[in-house]
Design an enzyme around this catalytic site. Structure first.
Site, PDB file in Angstrom:
ATOM      1  CB  ALA A 130      29.368  15.648  21.143  1.00  0.00           C
ATOM      2  CB  CYS A 131      25.570  11.267  21.487  1.00  0.00           C
ATOM      3  SG  CYS A 131      25.955  10.244  20.045  1.00  0.00           S
ATOM      4  N   PRO A 132      27.721  10.157  23.464  1.00  0.00           N
ATOM      5  CG  PRO A 132      27.174   9.412  25.608  1.00  0.00           C
ATOM      6  CD  PRO A 132      26.612  10.143  24.432  1.00  0.00           C
ATOM      7  CB  THR A 190      26.481  13.022  17.126  1.00  0.00           C
ATOM      8  OG1 THR A 190      27.032  12.545  18.352  1.00  0.00           O
ATOM      9  CG2 THR A 190      27.341  14.162  16.594  1.00  0.00           C
TER      10      THR A 190
END
Length: 457
Positions: free
Chosen positions: A9-11, A17
């Site tokens: 998961a990335c921002p 992601t």
């Protein structure tokens, strides 16, 4: 055979992601390892783990910069790293996970306590909490910004006439979506810190910040304040067992919301509002020299780590200013974020002998990512040759950011790349804005090709 689970998961939930998931899956295939990767991206949770899969897993890799509900993995060996690490070193993470000792029935409780302790320590990172708030706020900003931009199709001030379709679009985008920006930002910062007990005080603190005019800066402060107040109350309030159920539904929401709200009203709100008002006035009155310097700074930040903390800091700054009707930094940030992949693609076309076949193929993909405002498309090149690639893309992005601010370009939609440019009135000074992107792209390509040497067979 040992089974490994991984969650990425990335921002923004767009590029890192899925690149991390693909890297882990590919490395697992090469090593003959059984793996399942759960992605928590912009489209939601995909490939979600079942309780049985978690129970059967030897270890879990958590490659994430936002909250991924780690409490599910209590008692299991966890390898926790930033999402970018899964792109750069997937094989190493798999080896580390395989070398973890599986929890046995005898030490299960000990593993649970250790896992809780590790989660608590990992949640002290301000960047992770901030990015959890930003990632949950971002869909509102994108939807609201695009709806506002669409309302301008009917004229830049058509929304002022009540009852019209333009007014309806403005009410949805500006009156509803943008109004929720700061409360959602604050609410999910607090959620990342204290989990569910932090959500209500965070949302209320964010709403107060919005109503008081403290803007996104006030929302960030409210989120951290609410989160740590709720966490403190959760950790230290002890009640008889029969009344323990009142803590999450009555005691903590009441006290945390009251404390956060009173501090926002009487202590924090007005000073932060003054800071935001001053920043807004300064940004709107920038002379050409200061505008260029700001553009250089924002542009270089966007290219420096290609989706990492520095990139996200610049992006968050620009997005937050949209609610204050300051649109110049957003234009500079998006243009500068498009430039690195586009410049690398152009470099592979201008000097193909200086790039491997894999890099030339990656350049074609980078061009698509670049026009879509996905700076992460530059990562494969930077990973292979950082000392030549990173300075080149920083120079190109800094030039693009400087020109965008110098030309007075504005952008009302916070994402979308080239696909938002045709929307009437979404971009101010469209031709000059496009020129800024082209100039930075060319500068990146030329500088990189000067620094790189031809590849020898």
């Amino acid at each position: 055979m040992k089974k490994i689970l991984a969650v990425t998961a990335c921002p923004t939930g767009v590029a890192h992601t899925y690149m991390a998931a693909e890297s882990l899956a590919k490395a697992a295939r090469e090593k003959g390892i059984t793996i399942k990767v759960e992605t928590r991206g912009a489209v939601g949770v995909e490939n979600e783990f079942t309780e049985q899969e978690i129970a059967e897993a030897h270890a879990i890799i958590v490659a994430a910069d936002t909250d991924v509900l780690e409490s599910r993995f209590a008692g299991k060996p966890v390898v926790k790293v930033p999402v970018a690490q899964a792109i750069k070193n997937p094989a190493g993470l798999l080896d580390e996970a395989l070398n973890k000792e599986a929890a046995s029935a005898g030490d299960y409780l000990k593993q649970v306590e250790q896992s809780k302790s590790q989660r608590s320590a990992s949640r002290t990172g301000a960047y992770k909490h901030l990015m959890t708030g930003v990632s949950n706020m971002l869909p509102l900003v994108v939807a609201g910004g695009l709806l506002i931009a669409l309302s301008f199709i009917f004229g830049i001030e058509a929304f002022k006439e009540q009852g019209t379709f333009a007014a309806a679009l403005m009410d949805i985008g500006g009156g509803a979506a943008f109004a929720l920006m700061v409360p959602i930002l604050a609410g999910f910062i607090a959620f990342s810190i204290a989990e569910k007990p932090g959500l209500a005080p965070g949302l209320v603190g964010g709403m107060l910040a919005s109503k008081m005019g403290a803007g996104f800066l006030g929302g960030i402060i409210a989120g951290f304040l609410a989160g740590y107040v709720a966490k403190l109350l959760k950790d230290y309030i002890k009640m008889p067992k029969n009344f323990e159920g009142l803590k999450p539904i009555l005691i903590i929401p009441l006290l945390a919301t009251g404390i956060t709200g009173l501090l926002m009203i009487y202590v924090i709100g007005e000073p932060v509002k003054a800071i935001m008002d001053g920043l807004t006035v300064w940004l709107k009155s920038l002379g050409s020299t200061n505008a260029v310097l700001l553009g250089i700074l924002l542009g270089a930040m966007m290219a420096f780590d290609m989706g990492g903390p520095v990139n996200k800091a610049a992006y968050t700054f620009a997005v937050g200013l949209l609610a204050s009707s300051v649109y110049g930094p957003m234009a500079a940030v998006m243009a500068a974020g498009m430039t690195p992949p586009l410049g690398l693609w152009l470099a592979t076309l201008l000097a193909p002998k200086k790039f491997t076949k894999e890099e030339r193929d990656a350049g074609k993909a980078a061009s698509v990512l670049g026009i879509s405002f996905i700076t992460e498309g530059a990562i494969p090149f930077a990973a292979g040759d950082p000392f030549r690639v990173i300075p080149s893309i920083m120079v190109g992005s800094a030039l693009t950011g400087a020109l965008s601010m110098l030309f007075g370009a504005t952008l009302r939609a916070p994402h979308g790349g080239i696909f938002v440019l045709p929307i009437p009135n979404a971009v101010g000074h469209l031709a000059l804005y496009a020129l800024a992107i082209v100039a930075g792209t060319v500068a990146t390509a030329i500088m990189l090709n000067i620094l790189k040497k031809p590849i020898r067979d």
